[in-house]
Write a protein that holds these residues in place. Structure first.
Motif, PDB file in Angstrom:
ATOM      1  N   THR A 471       0.814  -1.221   0.000  1.00  0.00           N
ATOM      2  CA  THR A 471       0.000   0.000   0.000  1.00  0.00           C
ATOM      3  C   THR A 471       0.847   1.271   0.000  1.00  0.00           C
ATOM      4  O   THR A 471       0.324   2.362   0.168  1.00  0.00           O
ATOM      5  CB  THR A 471      -0.912   0.005   1.247  1.00  0.00           C
ATOM      6  OG1 THR A 471      -0.091  -0.290   2.377  1.00  0.00           O
ATOM      7  CG2 THR A 471      -2.023  -1.029   1.121  1.00  0.00           C
ATOM      8  N   TYR A 472       2.163   1.127  -0.136  1.00  0.00           N
ATOM      9  CA  TYR A 472       3.003   2.337  -0.171  1.00  0.00           C
ATOM     10  C   TYR A 472       2.655   3.172  -1.404  1.00  0.00           C
ATOM     11  O   TYR A 472       2.439   2.619  -2.496  1.00  0.00           O
ATOM     12  CB  TYR A 472       4.486   1.968  -0.198  1.00  0.00           C
ATOM     13  CG  TYR A 472       5.144   1.959   1.173  1.00  0.00           C
ATOM     14  CD1 TYR A 472       4.549   1.310   2.256  1.00  0.00           C
ATOM     15  CD2 TYR A 472       6.360   2.598   1.389  1.00  0.00           C
ATOM     16  CE1 TYR A 472       5.154   1.303   3.500  1.00  0.00           C
ATOM     17  CE2 TYR A 472       6.970   2.586   2.640  1.00  0.00           C
ATOM     18  CZ  TYR A 472       6.361   1.944   3.689  1.00  0.00           C
ATOM     19  OH  TYR A 472       6.963   1.933   4.924  1.00  0.00           O
ATOM     20  N   ASP A 473       2.620   4.475  -1.224  1.00  0.00           N
ATOM     21  CA  ASP A 473       2.271   5.412  -2.293  1.00  0.00           C
ATOM     22  C   ASP A 473       3.393   5.424  -3.342  1.00  0.00           C
ATOM     23  O   ASP A 473       4.538   5.778  -3.038  1.00  0.00           O
ATOM     24  CB  ASP A 473       2.098   6.798  -1.664  1.00  0.00           C
ATOM     25  CG  ASP A 473       1.595   7.821  -2.662  1.00  0.00           C
ATOM     26  OD1 ASP A 473       1.770   7.602  -3.871  1.00  0.00           O
ATOM     27  OD2 ASP A 473       1.039   8.840  -2.208  1.00  0.00           O
ATOM     28  N   ARG A 474       3.039   5.024  -4.565  1.00  0.00           N
ATOM     29  CA  ARG A 474       4.033   4.941  -5.642  1.00  0.00           C
ATOM     30  C   ARG A 474       4.519   6.321  -6.096  1.00  0.00           C
ATOM     31  O   ARG A 474       5.493   6.432  -6.843  1.00  0.00           O
ATOM     32  CB  ARG A 474       3.459   4.178  -6.837  1.00  0.00           C
ATOM     33  CG  ARG A 474       3.708   2.674  -6.863  1.00  0.00           C
ATOM     34  CD  ARG A 474       3.300   1.936  -5.627  1.00  0.00           C
ATOM     35  NE  ARG A 474       3.709   0.526  -5.692  1.00  0.00           N
ATOM     36  CZ  ARG A 474       3.668  -0.318  -4.695  1.00  0.00           C
ATOM     37  NH1 ARG A 474       3.244   0.056  -3.511  1.00  0.00           N
ATOM     38  NH2 ARG A 474       4.075  -1.564  -4.845  1.00  0.00           N
ATOM     39  N   GLY A 475       3.825   7.380  -5.683  1.00  0.00           N
ATOM     40  CA  GLY A 475       4.226   8.729  -6.103  1.00  0.00           C
ATOM     41  C   GLY A 475       5.243   9.351  -5.169  1.00  0.00           C
ATOM     42  O   GLY A 475       5.746  10.446  -5.414  1.00  0.00           O
ATOM     43  N   LYS A 476       5.535   8.670  -4.064  1.00  0.00           N
ATOM     44  CA  LYS A 476       6.462   9.257  -3.074  1.00  0.00           C
ATOM     45  C   LYS A 476       7.873   8.679  -3.246  1.00  0.00           C
ATOM     46  O   LYS A 476       8.152   8.030  -4.247  1.00  0.00           O
ATOM     47  CB  LYS A 476       5.924   8.985  -1.681  1.00  0.00           C
ATOM     48  CG  LYS A 476       4.625   9.743  -1.412  1.00  0.00           C
ATOM     49  CD  LYS A 476       4.219   9.605   0.029  1.00  0.00           C
ATOM     50  CE  LYS A 476       3.005  10.495   0.291  1.00  0.00           C
ATOM     51  NZ  LYS A 476       2.535  10.346   1.663  1.00  0.00           N
ATOM     52  N   SER A 477       8.735   8.922  -2.245  1.00  0.00           N
ATOM     53  CA  SER A 477      10.120   8.414  -2.315  1.00  0.00           C
ATOM     54  C   SER A 477      10.116   6.892  -2.445  1.00  0.00           C
ATOM     55  O   SER A 477       9.214   6.218  -1.937  1.00  0.00           O
ATOM     56  CB  SER A 477      10.871   8.745  -1.021  1.00  0.00           C
ATOM     57  OG  SER A 477      10.709  10.086  -0.670  1.00  0.00           O
ATOM     58  N   LYS A 478      11.159   6.381  -3.082  1.00  0.00           N
ATOM     59  CA  LYS A 478      11.353   4.925  -3.109  1.00  0.00           C
ATOM     60  C   LYS A 478      11.949   4.505  -1.756  1.00  0.00           C
ATOM     61  O   LYS A 478      12.509   5.322  -1.030  1.00  0.00           O
ATOM     62  CB  LYS A 478      12.347   4.537  -4.206  1.00  0.00           C
ATOM     63  CG  LYS A 478      11.936   5.021  -5.583  1.00  0.00           C
ATOM     64  CD  LYS A 478      11.120   3.972  -6.279  1.00  0.00           C
ATOM     65  CE  LYS A 478      10.797   4.388  -7.698  1.00  0.00           C
ATOM     66  NZ  LYS A 478       9.368   4.324  -7.991  1.00  0.00           N
ATOM     67  N   VAL A 479      11.859   3.206  -1.486  1.00  0.00           N
ATOM     68  CA  VAL A 479      12.375   2.687  -0.208  1.00  0.00           C
ATOM     69  C   VAL A 479      13.696   1.963  -0.437  1.00  0.00           C
ATOM     70  O   VAL A 479      13.818   1.166  -1.379  1.00  0.00           O
ATOM     71  CB  VAL A 479      11.382   1.676   0.411  1.00  0.00           C
ATOM     72  CG1 VAL A 479      11.927   1.078   1.695  1.00  0.00           C
ATOM     73  CG2 VAL A 479      10.039   2.336   0.645  1.00  0.00           C
ATOM     74  N   TYR A 480      14.667   2.256   0.414  1.00  0.00           N
ATOM     75  CA  TYR A 480      15.837   1.379   0.533  1.00  0.00           C
ATOM     76  C   TYR A 480      15.719   0.739   1.912  1.00  0.00           C
ATOM     77  O   TYR A 480      15.878   1.426   2.924  1.00  0.00           O
ATOM     78  CB  TYR A 480      17.128   2.191   0.388  1.00  0.00           C
ATOM     79  CG  TYR A 480      18.366   1.441   0.849  1.00  0.00           C
ATOM     80  CD1 TYR A 480      18.506   0.067   0.648  1.00  0.00           C
ATOM     81  CD2 TYR A 480      19.416   2.096   1.492  1.00  0.00           C
ATOM     82  CE1 TYR A 480      19.623  -0.630   1.078  1.00  0.00           C
ATOM     83  CE2 TYR A 480      20.553   1.413   1.910  1.00  0.00           C
ATOM     84  CZ  TYR A 480      20.646   0.060   1.714  1.00  0.00           C
ATOM     85  OH  TYR A 480      21.752  -0.630   2.143  1.00  0.00           O
ATOM     86  N   LEU A 481      15.401  -0.549   1.950  1.00  0.00           N
ATOM     87  CA  LEU A 481      15.349  -1.245   3.233  1.00  0.00           C
ATOM     88  C   LEU A 481      16.796  -1.616   3.574  1.00  0.00           C
ATOM     89  O   LEU A 481      17.290  -2.685   3.245  1.00  0.00           O
ATOM     90  CB  LEU A 481      14.428  -2.470   3.131  1.00  0.00           C
ATOM     91  CG  LEU A 481      14.309  -3.327   4.382  1.00  0.00           C
ATOM     92  CD1 LEU A 481      13.986  -2.517   5.623  1.00  0.00           C
ATOM     93  CD2 LEU A 481      13.264  -4.419   4.174  1.00  0.00           C
ATOM     94  N   GLY A 482      17.474  -0.670   4.210  1.00  0.00           N
ATOM     95  CA  GLY A 482      18.936  -0.750   4.366  1.00  0.00           C
ATOM     96  C   GLY A 482      19.409  -1.709   5.427  1.00  0.00           C
ATOM     97  O   GLY A 482      20.540  -2.193   5.373  1.00  0.00           O
TER      98      GLY A 482
END
Ligand code: AHR
Length: 666
Positions: A471-482
């Motif tokens: 459900t993460y908003d595709r228009g926002k920042s991408k995720v780096y699960l660091g």
């Protein structure tokens, strides 16, 4: 007309076959399926699975960095750790009734960055008959839990020396067992009253796990010694100042898309003065600025930025350096769990200089040899650029106004000067809560392209959160699960991570990168209990978590297909994905069963028309509490076989397992 290269032809074929497959999928989707997912396929990040490296648990010095001498430059200091002195790991010796003295000095050192050295004064050299081996006045180093050598292998010894008396001084260099048996010996003779480097090659006459290096003046006089080093000739890719080959190879075998370095909390440091400063880590090793790391032991920084970038290049991984956001760790002076004195921020008047340090890194990595910093890279032996694409700014920092102000200054400067670089921001140490919310809010407002999330959780949490990113908003920042891991290295931990990684793949359009943490832990020096690879001086243990990471990394795809695999409904212990690799056109299925019984999954490969029916199958399966150890490293290993596929088949997944099926398309 330009003739397309093989790669271009392959890419075009892949694009066409993907489009065909997508059309077929759309046509064959039932209305119900369409409702469940209006996007039966999506492009996913090619950089999804990479590595996180931090010098925690003796991962670097005493670990991946192949130097065998501990405290080679006499820089251990009680101000870093109460029990340390410049002679930690060293012992003063006077065999054969020799006598003299030892002292530590700082006047006219090899380099101002490396101020301490020892002075040996040899007043009388005793007789050799009274003991085994040469007599004299010397020092002995016990390495990191002993020095391990192998029969027939060559070891490169070096030191810097300065004669303080007129006559040349002879030095014997040997590797000795705890009982004093010499397994190899060499010699050097000083020839200068200035600092000069001397070298000797030693070939081990026998294997031994705990020898000491003995450096002994065997003639009268006084001399200064520093940077006493012993390196195995065999390092990864035989690089000088290189890496321990078995540990480096284990990482190379994973073919990671990227390597994040040098941490972790080590980046922002235990107080502002302890921040990791990349410029201190390049150039000749005797000129690097050592410091204690946040995890309580010394970093020689012999494994520095040049070595990290070189290693990335050697194994085809993108470098991902993380730099401090000009604030220190909020837990400085305390511990990760208890917390410390709080975050400290660099005074604003020092920010111009600090921002330049960040910009200089980009020039050092990518700039032409005619630039100031590109020239330094070239001088170190690498004229071609390192193709830096990402930098991280900050690590799990507390999102305070002071942090935001400094992050913004750095971010703006990088964007203005290097729009080609992707900056990764930070969102605290947890998957939710205050810093997480503030970090994301800031990233949204300021359009930070990628944001770094970190969390360590129980396996149950992993399984309950398989759909976190759906459900993460595709228009926002991408995720780096660091940084992420489930707390433990048993099979159940690894498989919960595998199920979670299916969620990362499914959301590979918004999760652009992910790396398990931490990577390495040395036996008896493990500070963080859950790690991917355990080792001691002679052995290495690849955990089931490592095997899971490797199976995902080796089986990456760039297009994700929905609705290919049907799971038993409502069972949160099951997860599966189907991706296609754009290089080879192969279709790759990953099937995870984190439950205690086998489960049948229905596979529909109808969209992929021309498949080779004989597929490669890799299965990692074991009881929930099984684990690998240094004594029994192969209890859990992936089993490779072939498997016959058809356009529609049922696959029975064993309990507690990850299966990869790799299908060639024609
Ligand atoms: O991976 C170990 C530590 O966990 C890292 O240094 C830090 O970023 C996190 O809290």
């Amino acid at each position: 007309m330009t003739i397309p290269s093989k790669k271009e032809i392959r890419d075009r074929i892949f694009k066409i076959s993907s489009i065909v497959a997508m059309c077929i999928l759309t046509i064959t989707s039932t209305p119900a399926q369409k409702k469940e997912s209006s996007v039966p396929f999506k492009k996913i990040s090619p950089d999804l699975f990479g590595l996180f490296f931090e010098d925690i648990n003796y991962a670097a010095d005493g670990g991946l960095y192949a130097e065998l001498v501990q405290n080679r430059s006499f820089e251990y200091s009680p101000s870093s750790k109460r029990e340390w002195t410049p002679l930690t790991s060293w012992q003063y010796i006077t065999p054969g009734y020799s006598y003299g003295s030892i002292r530590v000095e700082t006047t006219s050192p090899v380099h101002p960055n490396n101020p301490h050295y020892v002075v040996l004064e040899v007043e009388h050299v005793g007789s050799e008959e009274k003991h085994t081996g040469p007599s004299g006045v010397g020092i002995k180093n016990t390495g990191f839990d002993g020095i391990t050598i192998r029969e027939g292998n060559t070891y490169h010894f070096s030191l810097f020396a300065r004669q303080l008396t007129a006559e040349p001084i002879a030095l014997s260099v040997s590797l000795q067992t705890p009982k004093g048996k010499i397994l190899t010996e060499g010699s050097v003779r000083t020839s200068s009253r200035d600092w000069k480097k001397y070298t000797a090659s030693l070939i081990a006459s026998a294997s031994h796990d705990t020898v000491s290096l003995v450096v002994m003046a065997t003639t009268q006089g006084t001399l200064a010694l520093d940077m006493i080093s012993l390196f195995p000739e065999r390092t990864f890719k035989n690089r000088p100042n290189g890496l321990r080959p078995d540990l480096a190879q284990a990482l190379a075998d994973m073919k990671p898309a990227f390597i994040r370095f040098p941490g972790g909390c080590l980046v922002h440091g235990d107080g502002l003065g302890n921040r990791y400063r990349w410029k201190n880590t390049i150039g000749p090793i005797e000129q690097r600025v050592e410091q204690r790391n946040l995890w309580g032991y010394q970093q020689t920084l012999g494994l520095g930025y040049y070595e990290y970038f070189q290693f990335c290049e050697d194994i085809g991984a993108k470098p991902l350096p993380v730099l401090p956001a000009a604030v220190s760790c909020q837990n400085s002076g305390g511990t990760w769990r208890i917390g410390g004195t709080g975050q400290r921020a660099l005074p604003l008047e020092d920010m111009t200089e600090y921002i330049q340090e960040v910009l200089d890194l980009i020039e050092w990595a990518n700039g032409a040899v005619t630039t100031v910093w590109g020239a330094k890279r070239a001088a170190a032996g690498h004229p071609s650029p390192f193709h830096l694409q990402y930098i991280g700014i900050g690590n799990e920092d507390k999102i305070t106004p002071e942090f935001e102000e400094r992050f913004q200054l750095i971010f703006d400067a990088v964007k203005a000067k290097h729009p080609e670089i992707t900056v990764i921001g930070t969102s605290g140490p947890f998957p939710d809560g205050d810093d997480f919310t503030k970090g994301w809010k800031y990233a949204d407002q300021h359009r930070v392209p990628v944001i770094d999330e970190h969390y360590y959780k129980e396996p149950d949490w992993m399984l309950k959160n398989l759909h976190r990113y759906d459900t993460y908003d595709r228009g926002k920042s991408k995720v780096y699960l660091g940084e992420y891991a489930s707390w433990g290295n048993k099979m159940k931990n690894a498989i919960s991570e595998a199920a979670y990684m299916i969620g990362l793949e499914r959301n590979g359009d918004v999760v652009s990168m992910a790396s398990y943490a931490p990577l390495f832990a040395k036996k008896e020096h493990t500070q963080w209990t859950t790690d991917m690879i355990f080792f001691d001086n002679t052995r290495i243990c690849l955990t089931p978590n490592y095997h899971v990471q490797k199976m995902f990394s080796l089986n990456r795809g760039e297009v994700y297909f929905d609705q290919v695999i049907t799971l038993h409904p409502g069972d949160s212990t099951l997860a599966a994905s189907c991706v296609q690799n754009s290089q080879t056109g192969e279709v790759i299925l990953k099937l995870v069963n984190a439950g205690s019984t086998s489960s049948v999954m229905k596979v529909n490969l109808a969209p992929f028309k021309k498949m080779n029916p004989i597929a490669e199958q890799v299965v990692l399966a074991a009881p929930a509490d099984a684990e690998n150890t240094l004594d029994k490293p192969d209890e859990i290993t992936p089993v490779h076989t072939s498997f016959k596929v058809s356009h529609s088949f049922d696959y029975t997944t064993p309990p507690m397992s990850l299966t990869v099926i790799r299908i060639k398309t024609k």
